[in-house]
Motif scaffolding. Structure first.
Motif, PDB file in Angstrom:
ATOM      1  N   THR A  62       0.973  -0.988  -0.203  1.00  0.00           N
ATOM      2  CA  THR A  62      -0.286  -0.653   0.002  1.00  0.00           C
ATOM      3  C   THR A  62       0.731   1.241  -0.326  1.00  0.00           C
ATOM      4  O   THR A  62       0.208   2.200  -0.187  1.00  0.00           O
ATOM      5  N   GLU A  63       2.101   1.195   0.293  1.00  0.00           N
ATOM      6  CA  GLU A  63       2.992   2.253   0.513  1.00  0.00           C
ATOM      7  C   GLU A  63       3.200   2.926  -1.111  1.00  0.00           C
ATOM      8  O   GLU A  63       3.814   1.861  -1.862  1.00  0.00           O
ATOM      9  N   LYS A  64       3.475   3.825  -1.462  1.00  0.00           N
ATOM     10  CA  LYS A  64       3.654   4.669  -3.027  1.00  0.00           C
ATOM     11  C   LYS A  64       5.621   4.059  -2.895  1.00  0.00           C
ATOM     12  O   LYS A  64       6.255   4.185  -1.573  1.00  0.00           O
ATOM     13  N   PRO A  65       5.748   3.858  -4.332  1.00  0.00           N
ATOM     14  CA  PRO A  65       7.663   3.326  -3.863  1.00  0.00           C
ATOM     15  C   PRO A  65       7.928   5.098  -3.437  1.00  0.00           C
ATOM     16  O   PRO A  65       7.434   6.068  -3.921  1.00  0.00           O
ATOM     17  N   ASN A  66       8.939   5.158  -3.874  1.00  0.00           N
ATOM     18  CA  ASN A  66       9.904   6.185  -3.412  1.00  0.00           C
ATOM     19  C   ASN A  66      11.188   6.661  -4.161  1.00  0.00           C
ATOM     20  O   ASN A  66      12.179   5.797  -4.205  1.00  0.00           O
ATOM     21  N   TYR A  67      11.040   7.038  -5.058  1.00  0.00           N
ATOM     22  CA  TYR A  67      11.666   7.427  -6.158  1.00  0.00           C
ATOM     23  C   TYR A  67      12.875   8.401  -5.582  1.00  0.00           C
ATOM     24  O   TYR A  67      11.972   9.412  -6.135  1.00  0.00           O
ATOM     25  N   GLU A  68      14.224   8.397  -6.123  1.00  0.00           N
ATOM     26  CA  GLU A  68      15.313   9.613  -5.691  1.00  0.00           C
ATOM     27  C   GLU A  68      16.046   9.375  -7.058  1.00  0.00           C
ATOM     28  O   GLU A  68      16.571   8.323  -7.290  1.00  0.00           O
ATOM     29  N   TYR A  69      16.312  10.747  -7.790  1.00  0.00           N
ATOM     30  CA  TYR A  69      17.288  10.732  -8.927  1.00  0.00           C
ATOM     31  C   TYR A  69      18.569  11.127  -8.700  1.00  0.00           C
ATOM     32  O   TYR A  69      18.091  12.730  -7.595  1.00  0.00           O
ATOM     33  N   LYS A  70      19.143  10.727  -9.003  1.00  0.00           N
ATOM     34  CA  LYS A  70      20.815  11.076  -8.164  1.00  0.00           C
ATOM     35  C   LYS A  70      21.538  12.117  -9.627  1.00  0.00           C
ATOM     36  O   LYS A  70      21.221  12.051 -10.304  1.00  0.00           O
ATOM     37  N   VAL A  71      21.380  13.774  -9.369  1.00  0.00           N
ATOM     38  CA  VAL A  71      21.393  14.649 -10.288  1.00  0.00           C
ATOM     39  C   VAL A  71      23.109  15.182 -10.494  1.00  0.00           C
ATOM     40  O   VAL A  71      23.623  14.787  -9.312  1.00  0.00           O
TER      41      VAL A  71
END
Length: 71
Positions: A62-71
């Motif tokens: 039920t949790e949303k995925p955590n998308y982290e992008y390295k810039v």
């Protein structure tokens, strides 16, 4: 000239036979019947033996995925 006509006649006779055979296949749907009675039972038997996972046994997230992008 006579040999050319004999060869042309044989070619036309062979082409007419091939045309008649292909027309019979189309008219009586022989290719579909061959697939239905010959190939499909083999595929059904093969794919029915495949192990499958039960989609209902796994809990839903039920949790949303955590998308982290390295810039």
């Amino acid at each position: 000239m006579r040999n050319l006509l004999k060869i042309l006649g044989k070619v036309l006779l062979i082409a007419g036979g091939i045309y008649a055979a292909l027309f019979a296949v189309f008219f009586f749907d022989l290719d579909g019947k061959a697939l239905f009675y010959g190939v499909e039972p083999f595929l059904v038997k093969h794919y029915d033996k495949m192990p499958r996972r039960d989609p209902l046994s796994k809990l839903y997230e039920t949790e949303k995925p955590n998308y982290e992008y390295k810039v």
